[in-house]
Structure formats: C-alpha cells, structure tokens
Design an enzyme around this catalytic site. Structure first.
Site, PDB file in Angstrom:
ATOM      1  N   CYS A  92      -5.237  52.446 -36.048  1.00  0.00           N
ATOM      2  CA  CYS A  92      -5.719  52.416 -37.355  1.00  0.00           C
ATOM      3  C   CYS A  92      -6.545  53.818 -37.659  1.00  0.00           C
ATOM      4  O   CYS A  92      -7.110  54.023 -36.900  1.00  0.00           O
ATOM      5  CB  CYS A  92      -6.719  51.258 -37.429  1.00  0.00           C
ATOM      6  SG  CYS A  92      -7.796  51.296 -38.916  1.00  0.00           S
ATOM      7  N   GLY A 113      -6.009  57.166 -30.094  1.00  0.00           N
ATOM      8  CA  GLY A 113      -6.258  57.049 -31.397  1.00  0.00           C
ATOM      9  C   GLY A 113      -5.143  57.574 -32.314  1.00  0.00           C
ATOM     10  O   GLY A 113      -4.415  58.213 -31.746  1.00  0.00           O
ATOM     11  N   VAL A 115      -4.173  59.509 -35.603  1.00  0.00           N
ATOM     12  CA  VAL A 115      -5.040  60.656 -36.880  1.00  0.00           C
ATOM     13  C   VAL A 115      -3.822  60.898 -37.582  1.00  0.00           C
ATOM     14  O   VAL A 115      -2.537  60.983 -37.447  1.00  0.00           O
ATOM     15  CB  VAL A 115      -5.418  61.768 -36.211  1.00  0.00           C
ATOM     16  CG1 VAL A 115      -6.646  61.393 -35.081  1.00  0.00           C
ATOM     17  CG2 VAL A 115      -4.598  62.681 -35.338  1.00  0.00           C
ATOM     18  N   CYS A 204      -2.007  56.277 -42.898  1.00  0.00           N
ATOM     19  CA  CYS A 204      -2.425  55.031 -42.645  1.00  0.00           C
ATOM     20  C   CYS A 204      -1.378  54.274 -41.918  1.00  0.00           C
ATOM     21  O   CYS A 204      -0.215  54.266 -42.373  1.00  0.00           O
ATOM     22  CB  CYS A 204      -2.847  54.185 -43.966  1.00  0.00           C
ATOM     23  SG  CYS A 204      -3.273  52.412 -43.603  1.00  0.00           S
TER      24      CYS A 204
END
Length: 285
Positions: A92, A113, A115, A204
């Site tokens: 996310c 993560g 990005v 996204c």
C-alpha cells in the site's frame, strides 16, 4: 471464523500439506495489494503466503498518518502472533510512506514497502512529461515530492489524486464493470492537455487492476509503470540474504478485519489467487 470456498457442488479441499516454506505476509488496506502479490508469486511460487486486508479502516488515503502507523503495526503484530513471518510486504503506497520506520523498529524480519515508480518512469519518458496517478494522500505527502526531486527533477510531473479509482478497482474485483466514463472524468485534466504525459506511474497498488481500462482511455502509446516487479525482486533478495527461518507447511490464507458480506464476496477472487481460506483477524486497538 474460517470460510472455505465452494465451486458449484464441489467442495474446496485444503491443499495437501507440503514441506515448510518461508512465510511471507502481503498487506494492504484493500485488495489492491493482490497486484503486488501476483508479481511476487510469479517470481517466487513456492512460498507460504498470507494476504491481509483492512476492510474496517479502508481506504487509508484519507486517514491521518498517526492512525495509519498504529493500525498497520497492530495488524502485522496480530499476523505475526499467528504465523512467524520471514518477511512482510506493505503493499500500500499510503501505508508505506508513513509506517515503514515503525515496522522495521518493532520487527526483526525484513519489511518491504511500495513507493511510486517515479525513477523508472523518468527514464522511460520520451516527451519528459510523467503522470503520477495515486491517492490524494500519496500525492500530498512530502515523501512523494522528495522522490520527484531526487529522481525526476528534469521531468514535468503531472499529479492526479483519486480516491474514486480505488473504489473502481475494488468494485472490479467484486465483479462489477468499470465505467470508462468515470475514468475519463478522473483523467480529464490530462486528456485536455495539448501534450499529455506519455508515461504514467500507477502510484497505488489498486491501479494495476485497472490497467486494461486505463489503456482504453489514455492516449495511444501511453506507458503504464508500477512497482510490482521491483518489489518481487527485492523480496527474493531479502529472503535469500536477510530473512529469519520462519516457515510453515500450511496452505495460503487470507485475513480480513471484519467478516462482512463484502469480504465474503471476495472469496472466489481470493481462491483464484491461491488462498484456500479467509478468516477474520483479531486485532488489538
């Protein structure tokens, strides 16, 4: 409560127990993270996967940073208490931009993560105009602007923040048709430009689920760029070099935060992605 999937009159049988495999969590506020999971699974098919989605607090794009950090840490903690993790992927963009430091401080397994793929987009663009399509939260956050300044300072960056596109992607996975008129309305600022972006960053994880529809609406030849493949490669490297020995022989499992009718409707989708069971995850806080 665990829910098994049914296909006609044929019961959905749990996978035959196998050799223990490294356990990897893929987490998102909704089902957009399935696009990232799919890239990882393509590269690393023989892992034990857990998919967790926060259908109680979805969407994250409009939530405060403090709320997101507390919520994500609580959910990953709850999963870790059920299954020791070799690695977690925060699939996310909104959650990644704010929660990674807290997660990496708390847990001893690697946390990856997501990005926005601004760096590769800046390399690919021919006309020097790059579009960033993301949630409003990602568009506003300083982290995003730092990425642009670092990797795309010679490009013209056109940013669009849309919560509606997240809803469209979720609806598509529920079997609903995607309105091209709605996409045209969202993308109108770009479609009206004399020279629109030739490269668009899908900032996204929900948005790759709309790739087919986006290509119908955007000018012919527009490139769409996302982070999925890069995340998969990073996951493979970390599992080989830094991950703890946390394995399970269980079948892949998905967790929701509330067993709502909407969550239950996702069961056929989750089965197509290889998740045998959907359970409600008990989260403190």
């Amino acid at each position: 409560m665990a829910t098994k999937l049914q296909d006609g009159n044929t019961p959905c049988l749990a996978a035959t127990p196998s050799e223990p495999r490294p356990t990897v969590l893929v987490f998102d506020s909704g089902v957009g993270g399935l696009s990232v999971y799919d890239e990882i699974r393509h590269l690393l098919p023989d892992l034990h996967y857990i998919y967790a989605f926060d259908n109680v607090a979805f969407p994250y794009g409009e939530k405060s940073e403090a709320f997101i950090v507390e919520r994500v840490v609580a959910i990953v903690t709850a999963v870790q208490e059920r299954y020791p993790l070799a690695l977690a992927v925060v699939a996310c963009n909104t959650a990644s931009t704010v929660s990674l430091p807290a997660l990496r401080e708390k847990f001893d397994f690697p946390v990856v993560g997501v990005v926005p793929a601004i760096k590769p987009a800046a390399r690919l663009t021919a006309n020097g105009i790059v579009g960033l399509l993301a949630t409003r939260g990602t568009v506003k956050r300083s982290y995003t602007h730092e990425l642009i300044a670092r990797f795309a300072n010679e490009c013209q960056i056109e940013m669009l923040g849309s919560a509606e596109m997240v809803e469209l992607a979720e609806a598509k996975l529920h079997g609903e048709d995607v309105s091209l008129d709605a996409l045209k309305r969202i993308l109108r600022p770009w479609l009206r430009m004399k020279e629109p972006p030739d490269t668009v960053v899908l900032g996204c994880t929900h948005f790759p689920l709309l790739q087919e529809e986006l290509l119908q609406v955007l000018p012919e030849g527009t490139r769409l760029v996302d982070s999925g493949a890069a995340i998969a490669r990073r996951t493979a490297w970390l599992l080989e070099h830094e991950a703890p020995d946390a394995k399970s022989a269980d079948a892949n499992i998905a967790f929701c935060m509330a067993m709502t009718p909407g969550a239950e409707q996702l069961l056929p989708v989750l089965q197509r992605y290889g998740f045998e069971t959907l359970e409600k995850l008990a989260v403190l806080g």
